[in-house]
Scaffold this active site. Structure first.
Site, PDB file in Angstrom:
ATOM      1  N   ASN A 210     -31.648   2.701  16.343  1.00 34.77           N
ATOM      2  CA  ASN A 210     -31.733   3.802  15.601  1.00 34.77           C
ATOM      3  C   ASN A 210     -33.164   4.534  15.792  1.00 34.77           C
ATOM      4  O   ASN A 210     -34.172   3.980  16.339  1.00 34.77           O
ATOM      5  CB  ASN A 210     -31.526   3.626  14.447  1.00 34.77           C
ATOM      6  CG  ASN A 210     -32.518   2.870  13.561  1.00 34.77           C
ATOM      7  OD1 ASN A 210     -33.523   3.033  13.096  1.00 34.77           O
ATOM      8  ND2 ASN A 210     -31.953   1.762  12.870  1.00 34.77           N
ATOM      9  N   ASP A 279     -26.301  -1.766  10.833  1.00 38.88           N
ATOM     10  CA  ASP A 279     -25.451  -2.637  10.095  1.00 38.88           C
ATOM     11  C   ASP A 279     -24.390  -3.507  10.911  1.00 38.88           C
ATOM     12  O   ASP A 279     -23.724  -4.396  10.414  1.00 38.88           O
ATOM     13  CB  ASP A 279     -24.490  -1.473   9.430  1.00 38.88           C
ATOM     14  CG  ASP A 279     -25.320  -0.698   8.298  1.00 38.88           C
ATOM     15  OD1 ASP A 279     -26.025  -1.400   7.532  1.00 38.88           O
ATOM     16  OD2 ASP A 279     -25.102   0.527   8.141  1.00 38.88           O
ATOM     17  N   ASP A 308     -26.360  -7.973   5.194  1.00 39.68           N
ATOM     18  CA  ASP A 308     -27.226  -7.018   4.455  1.00 39.68           C
ATOM     19  C   ASP A 308     -28.521  -7.776   3.660  1.00 39.68           C
ATOM     20  O   ASP A 308     -28.514  -8.550   2.872  1.00 39.68           O
ATOM     21  CB  ASP A 308     -26.547  -6.405   3.010  1.00 39.68           C
ATOM     22  CG  ASP A 308     -27.211  -5.400   2.597  1.00 39.68           C
ATOM     23  OD1 ASP A 308     -28.466  -5.429   2.128  1.00 39.68           O
ATOM     24  OD2 ASP A 308     -26.505  -4.227   2.398  1.00 39.68           O
ATOM     25  N   PHE A 325     -34.816   1.554   0.284  1.00 39.07           N
ATOM     26  CA  PHE A 325     -34.608   2.820   0.501  1.00 39.07           C
ATOM     27  C   PHE A 325     -33.382   3.103   0.950  1.00 39.07           C
ATOM     28  O   PHE A 325     -32.488   2.348   1.638  1.00 39.07           O
ATOM     29  CB  PHE A 325     -35.443   3.082   1.882  1.00 39.07           C
ATOM     30  CG  PHE A 325     -36.981   3.523   1.604  1.00 39.07           C
ATOM     31  CD1 PHE A 325     -37.750   2.538   0.945  1.00 39.07           C
ATOM     32  CD2 PHE A 325     -37.472   4.615   1.895  1.00 39.07           C
ATOM     33  CE1 PHE A 325     -39.002   2.946   0.625  1.00 39.07           C
ATOM     34  CE2 PHE A 325     -38.614   5.018   1.685  1.00 39.07           C
ATOM     35  CZ  PHE A 325     -39.502   4.231   0.875  1.00 39.07           C
ATOM     36  N   LYS A 343     -26.736  -3.433  -4.754  1.00 37.62           N
ATOM     37  CA  LYS A 343     -27.575  -4.525  -3.965  1.00 37.62           C
ATOM     38  C   LYS A 343     -28.563  -5.184  -5.065  1.00 37.62           C
ATOM     39  O   LYS A 343     -29.586  -6.010  -4.755  1.00 37.62           O
ATOM     40  CB  LYS A 343     -28.480  -4.004  -2.942  1.00 37.62           C
ATOM     41  CG  LYS A 343     -27.761  -3.251  -1.709  1.00 37.62           C
ATOM     42  CD  LYS A 343     -28.418  -2.766  -0.546  1.00 37.62           C
ATOM     43  CE  LYS A 343     -27.901  -1.767   0.346  1.00 37.62           C
ATOM     44  NZ  LYS A 343     -28.101  -2.314   1.770  1.00 37.62           N
TER      45      LYS A 343
END
Ligand code: PMT
Length: 404
Positions: A210, A279, A308, A325, A343
């Site tokens: 990314n 992911d 994760d 974030f 989370k």
């Protein structure tokens, strides 16, 4: 909170007409809640009375290397060790030359030579004296010794000349000291930070990734260091220099990021996850470069879910104070709040991305959210944002720890 609050500052005054500004400097340092002691050279006492400085600092003023009484109360070596910061204001050409060449022929220069304190000088002299190559070489020598020169300023001088050589005003010196003094809000904390993208290999030459540049995470690492923390930065592949003083660990994939976080989380106090973690990763990593194959128009790549990392670390290391974030292109606050809960984080920075925002940019804006509050940090340079964010985090972290 002022950066110089509680700092032990030795104010050295040498003989110059700008000595009258030292009284104001002493007063302002004390107003900033610094602990101040004053050392004057003999010639300084011709320009301003030690009594004035004693009244302002509420401590005896040190003037003489061979003053038995003063030495008995606090010897020059103790004074040298006591100081966090030494500021010489005004600093004459003579004293500058002595410091540049390691002289120790009076109390002040002896203390300077015996001290590891951060040393600042605020020169004050006639413009010709300032411009002389000898003085300029001495100033360069001081810079090479990591001694910071504050000013001088340009203007009308006491002798009637106009030019460079005026001592900075007391408030300007305070501002410079504050700017150069690390904030200590995060002293005694160890912070683990993730930054940058992950790369998920498809074959030996291709990967899924990314646009994260690492700028946000690196800015946070640098700010945390300046604020007194011990910092570990686990970074995906980025084109940024490793921040000096930060232990930087390089990873590529999400799985490597997880392993590295697990290794360091145990002895960290705070975990900040700015990394843009993929992911999903390809189920199969081809050992050879995938061929184009002229007989097919499509290539399907099957992906499997990555762990994760943030959720795993916050679950497995419950002692950590966690800041995630949330990079969102829509429903910024709602989605960030969901991630805060799912989370099990202490705080989350909701980060609007897409439309040329967040990723790769030098500026960023976030909404910092915790369980019973939130605050907007508007668009600003990522380094500034990092300082503001960490100041807020430090407040919550301290409150949270005070509860135990
Ligand atoms: O690097 P820059 O170019 O400066 O850009 C900064 C940034 C936009 C990348 C950064 O400010 C940011 O928003 N980072 C979070 C990116 C992200 O992955 O957000 P997310 O909403 O998908 O994930 C939420 C949180 O979970 C993040 O803290 C992320 O690190 C973490 N996560 C996500 C997925 C995963 N598999 N493991 C994780 O730990």
């Amino acid at each position: 909170m002022s950066n110089i609050k509680n700092k032990k500052i030795l104010l050295g005054i040498t003989g110059g007409i700008a000595g009258y500004k030292s009284a104001e400097l002493c007063r302002l340092l004390i107003k900033q809640q610094a602990e101040v002691r004053v050392c004057m050279t003999q010639s300084a006492t011709e320009f301003i009375s030690p009594l004035t400085l004693q009244a302002l600092s509420t401590k005896p003023v040190h003037t003489d290397l061979f003053d038995h009484e003063a030495e008995a109360a606090m010897g020059h070596i103790e004074l040298a060790k006591w100081a966090d910061i030494i500021i010489i204001a005004p600093a004459t050409a003579n004293t500058i030359a002595k410091i540049a060449h390691g002289f120790a022929d009076n109390l002040l220069t002896t203390i300077i030579l015996a001290s590891h304190a951060k040393l600042y000088i605020a020169p004050a002299m006639n413009q010709n004296m300032w411009q002389q190559p000898q003085t300029q070489q001495n100033i360069q020598q001081l810079a090479s010794l990591n001694i910071k020169t504050l000013g001088p300023a340009h203007g009308i001088q006491a002798c009637g000349d106009t030019g460079m050589g005026r001592m900075l005003e007391a408030r300007e010196i305070i501002a410079e000291l504050a700017k150069n003094t690390p904030q200590t809000l995060l002293t005694n904390t160890t912070i683990l930070i993730t930054a940058g993208p992950t790369q998920e290999a498809l074959d030996p030459v291709r990967y899924l990734s990314n646009r994260s540049s690492g700028k946000m995470g690196y800015a946070i690492a640098k700010a945390a260091l300046q604020m007194g923390a011990k910092v570990r930065l686990i970074s995906g592949p980025v084109n940024l220099p490793e921040p000096i003083g930060v232990e930087t660990i390089k990873i590529q994939s999400a799985q490597q990021l997880l392993t590295s976080c697990q290794q360091y989380a145990g002895d960290s106090d705070i975990f900040i996850a700015t990394a843009a973690v993929a992911d999903f990763r390809p189920i199969v990593q081809s050992q050879q470069k995938i061929k184009k194959q002229d007989d097919r128009d499509k290539l399907t790549i099957e992906l499997t879910k990555n762990p994760d990392i943030l959720a795993t670390i916050s679950h497995d290391f419950p002692h950590l104070f966690t800041l995630g974030f949330a990079a969102e292109t829509e429903q910024l606050i709602t989605s960030a709040k969901k991630k805060l809960k799912s989370k099990k984080l202490d705080m989350i920075a909701a980060n609007q991305v897409g439309d040329n925002l967040g990723f790769e940019k030098n500026d960023n804006a976030i909404e910092l959210i915790w369980h019973d509050g939130q605050i907007s940090l508007p668009m600003m340079d990522k380094q500034n944002l990092a300082f503001k964010l960490l100041s807020l985090l430090a407040k919550h972290y301290r409150n949270c720890n005070a509860a135990y």
